[in-house]
Scaffold this motif. Structure first.
Motif, PDB file in Angstrom:
ATOM      1  N   ARG A  40      13.706  69.075   5.951  1.00 10.75           N
ATOM      2  CA  ARG A  40      12.677  69.668   6.816  1.00 10.75           C
ATOM      3  C   ARG A  40      11.350  68.988   6.552  1.00 10.75           C
ATOM      4  N   HIS A  41      10.650  68.717   7.641  1.00 11.84           N
ATOM      5  CA  HIS A  41       9.285  68.195   7.545  1.00 11.84           C
ATOM      6  C   HIS A  41       8.349  69.397   7.506  1.00 11.84           C
ATOM      7  N   LEU A  42       7.876  69.743   6.320  1.00 17.14           N
ATOM      8  CA  LEU A  42       6.951  70.852   6.141  1.00 17.14           C
ATOM      9  C   LEU A  42       5.526  70.303   6.129  1.00 17.14           C
ATOM     10  N   HIS A  47      11.081  67.653   2.600  1.00 17.52           N
ATOM     11  CA  HIS A  47      11.825  68.304   1.528  1.00 17.52           C
ATOM     12  C   HIS A  47      13.254  68.547   1.995  1.00 17.52           C
ATOM     13  N   THR A  48      14.186  68.538   1.048  1.00 14.65           N
ATOM     14  CA  THR A  48      15.536  69.030   1.304  1.00 14.65           C
ATOM     15  C   THR A  48      15.535  70.483   0.846  1.00 14.65           C
ATOM     16  N   VAL A  49      15.888  71.383   1.750  1.00 19.38           N
ATOM     17  CA  VAL A  49      15.825  72.819   1.467  1.00 19.38           C
ATOM     18  C   VAL A  49      17.120  73.499   1.901  1.00 19.38           C
ATOM     19  N   VAL A  50      17.304  74.715   1.396  1.00 22.44           N
ATOM     20  CA  VAL A  50      18.373  75.606   1.858  1.00 22.44           C
ATOM     21  C   VAL A  50      17.732  76.952   2.147  1.00 22.44           C
ATOM     22  N   ASP A  51      18.163  77.609   3.202  1.00 30.21           N
ATOM     23  CA  ASP A  51      17.678  78.960   3.457  1.00 30.21           C
ATOM     24  C   ASP A  51      18.235  79.896   2.398  1.00 30.21           C
ATOM     25  N   TRP A  63      13.304  80.243   1.518  1.00 29.59           N
ATOM     26  CA  TRP A  63      14.073  79.020   1.322  1.00 29.59           C
ATOM     27  C   TRP A  63      13.930  78.537  -0.108  1.00 29.59           C
ATOM     28  N   LYS A  64      14.823  77.628  -0.486  1.00 25.29           N
ATOM     29  CA  LYS A  64      14.810  77.027  -1.812  1.00 25.29           C
ATOM     30  C   LYS A  64      14.621  75.531  -1.661  1.00 25.29           C
ATOM     31  N   TYR A  65      13.728  74.982  -2.470  1.00 23.57           N
ATOM     32  CA  TYR A  65      13.504  73.535  -2.474  1.00 23.57           C
ATOM     33  C   TYR A  65      14.583  72.869  -3.325  1.00 23.57           C
ATOM     34  N   GLU A  66      15.424  72.075  -2.720  1.00 25.00           N
ATOM     35  CA  GLU A  66      16.429  71.321  -3.448  1.00 25.00           C
ATOM     36  C   GLU A  66      15.881  69.972  -3.894  1.00 25.00           C
ATOM     37  N   ARG A  67      15.080  69.346  -3.028  1.00 23.16           N
ATOM     38  CA  ARG A  67      14.513  68.040  -3.358  1.00 23.16           C
ATOM     39  C   ARG A  67      13.161  67.878  -2.695  1.00 23.16           C
ATOM     40  N   ALA A  68      12.209  67.363  -3.447  1.00 20.38           N
ATOM     41  CA  ALA A  68      10.894  67.006  -2.910  1.00 20.38           C
ATOM     42  C   ALA A  68      10.785  65.489  -2.955  1.00 20.38           C
ATOM     43  N   TYR A  69      10.350  64.890  -1.875  1.00 18.09           N
ATOM     44  CA  TYR A  69      10.282  63.436  -1.802  1.00 18.09           C
ATOM     45  C   TYR A  69       8.956  62.887  -2.295  1.00 18.09           C
ATOM     46  N   GLU A  70       7.917  63.725  -2.311  1.00 17.88           N
ATOM     47  CA  GLU A  70       6.614  63.293  -2.805  1.00 17.88           C
ATOM     48  C   GLU A  70       6.457  63.707  -4.259  1.00 17.88           C
ATOM     49  N   ALA A  71       5.916  62.818  -5.075  1.00 18.03           N
ATOM     50  CA  ALA A  71       5.761  63.083  -6.508  1.00 18.03           C
ATOM     51  C   ALA A  71       4.939  64.347  -6.775  1.00 18.03           C
TER      52      ALA A  71
END
Length: 92
Positions: A40-42, A47-51, A63-71
């Protein structure tokens, strides 16, 4: 007996915007189920997220953040955003 989802709030997310209400970031959440992963583009980046759903009634809580692409957003990985109106009942 009360039905608990969280045991301790991790961080109040002042610059976050939820779907319907003020969101809060939690490091530990129980009695939930999660949906499939999706990118999702927040407002804060990709971020890669799951509801996150209530384990009892299956209502979407956040939702839960599985992966953040920005440091600068990595601290959110494996943490949940829950909206205040979904986890607090007034007058109880």
């Amino acid at each position: 007996m009360p039905w608990f989802l969280v045991n301790k709030m991790f961080f109040c997310c002042d610059n976050c915007i939820g779907r319907n209400d003020r969101p809060f970031l939690f490091s530990h959440v129980i009695n939930i189920v999660t949906g499939p992963k999706e990118d999702r583009h927040l407002l804060i980046g990709l971020h890669t997220v799951v509801d996150v759903y209530c384990g009892n009634c299956r209502e979407v809580l956040g939702w839960k953040y599985e992966r953040a692409y920005e440091a600068s957003q990595k601290y959110k990985e494996r943490k949940c955003i829950l909206e205040n109106s979904k986890i607090v009942k007034e007058n109880q």
